[in-house]
Scaffold this active site. Structure first.
Site, PDB file in Angstrom:
ATOM      1  N   GLU A  86       0.873  -0.987  -0.018  1.00  0.00           N
ATOM      2  CA  GLU A  86      -0.078  -0.019  -0.110  1.00  0.00           C
ATOM      3  C   GLU A  86       0.901   1.134  -0.084  1.00  0.00           C
ATOM      4  OE1 GLU A  86      -2.538  -3.258   1.275  1.00  0.00           O
ATOM      5  OE2 GLU A  86      -0.620  -2.636   1.953  1.00  0.00           O
ATOM      6  N   HIS A  89      -8.195  -5.977  11.218  1.00  0.00           N
ATOM      7  CA  HIS A  89      -8.661  -5.780   9.942  1.00  0.00           C
ATOM      8  C   HIS A  89     -10.135  -5.399   9.842  1.00  0.00           C
ATOM      9  CE1 HIS A  89      -5.572  -8.450   9.226  1.00  0.00           C
ATOM     10  NE2 HIS A  89      -5.670  -8.539   7.959  1.00  0.00           N
TER      11      HIS A  89
END
Length: 353
Positions: free
Chosen positions: A60, A129
């Site tokens: 990312e 998450h």
């Protein structure tokens, strides 16, 4: 008008904008060859080719930074995070560079980029998450933030996001991607016999969407999902449907709630909320952030600043419990905002407890 699932609405928005503007491209993990981790970009590689639908490594930091540079150069990237929980490793790029570049360059470099992906608890994904990033990121000046609750809103807001000259954080819900024409039959709630998405008179009504390639929804314009006179409920994203479920149950007790979906956090349509509070005199805010320094806290403070004399009781927030998201299914469901919590809050604030 036609029925459509939320993931299809997102795909349509990206496809139509890529057809309209050759500078738009999509980049992220598994968006191309795999048709998207959640099938949001299904078929787009075949349509636009690998120069505009770009698979990336699991990095990312790298592809977020690449996207910022491409936007500064004049392109209009859409950067997909498989989960907003994974964007934290790219915080420097998305928070320290993209929102500040226009200011720091004296107006020389715009950053027309959209960061989008799944936000919040996705269903037994564990604490790392299941981040809800809106309260953490919305305090940064220079960015816009949208949180859709329906396929129609998702398409209209995403098209507006892609056309914006500012960086936009577009927060979707993994649990909502299948909501649409078939409904969401896997959804769990403390009121399983009464709740279904897109409540209309207590019955599931498929959402509709316009047949218009130029259909957009402006930022900073809230949507009154249900009109009412007795209590204002403000909710964003997936919790909008919890609020509608609660409003339906409360109507059986003679409590007529108004449900407002701001749709965007930056900018925030506080005027619509204040007008509703002046009418109902009570306010409950439903927020999937943790309570401390939450979006609910900010909305409450702005309402106090503008309409304190119109409130007949304190404002009540219904947020995630102040704990990391548990993995156990029953604990996760209880940790999140849900209709029972909202019903209890409305009863308490309107002196019906």
């Amino acid at each position: 008008m036609r029925n459509i699932q939320l993931r299809d609405a997102l795909r349509e928005a990206m496809t139509e904008e890529m057809e309209r503007d050759p500078r738009v491209f999509l980049m992220g993990e598994e968006v191309a060859e795999y048709n998207g981790a959640y099938k949001v970009s299904e078929g787009m590689l075949a349509k636009f080719g690998p120069r505009r639908i770009i698979d990336t490594p699991i990095s990312e930091t790298g592809f977020a930074g690449l996207g910022v540079g491409a936007a500064m150069y004049g392109l209009r990237p859409i950067i997909e995070f498989m989960s907003w929980s994974f964007c934290l490793v790219a915080a420097d790029q998305i928070l320290n560079n993209a929102p500040k570049m226009l200011y720091m360059s004296g107006g020389q470099f715009k950053v027309p980029i959209v960061f989008r992906g799944n936000n919040g608890a996705g269903g037994q994904l564990g604490s790392t998450h299941s981040w809800c990033v809106e309260s953490m990121f919305s305090c940064v000046p220079g960015l816009k933030m949208a949180i859709p609750s329906t396929p129609r809103d998702a398409k209209g807001l995403l098209k507006t996001s892609i056309r914006s000259d500012d960086p936009v954080f577009f927060l979707e819900s993994e649990r909502m991607l299948g909501w649409g024409a078939r409904g969401d039959r896997d959804f769990e709630t403390p009121y399983p016999d009464t709740f279904t998405p897109y409540l209309s008179g207590g019955k599931w009504a498929p959402p509709t969407i316009e047949e218009d390639a130029d259909f957009t929804i402006p930022f900073g314009v809230a949507d009154i999902k249900k009109a009412g006179t007795d209590c204002t409920i403000v909710a964003l994203g997936r919790p909008v449907h919890f609020a509608l479920a609660a409003a339906h149950e409360l109507s059986k007790e003679g409590i007529d709630c108004e449900v407002i979906d701001p749709r965007t956090v930056r900018p925030l349509d506080i005027e619509t909320i204040v007008r509703s509070v002046k009418k109902t005199n009570y306010l409950v805010i439903v927020d999937q952030s943790w309570p401390f320094a939450s979006i609910a806290s900010e909305i409450a403070m702005q309402v106090y600043e503008r309409a304190m004399d119109h409130l007949d009781n304190k404002i009540i927030r219904v947020c995630n419990d102040d704990v990391p998201a548990p993995y156990a299914r029953n604990l996760e469901l209880e940790m999140l905002p849900h209709p029972r919590k909202i019903i209890e809050a409305v009863r308490a604030v309107t002196y019906n407890a």
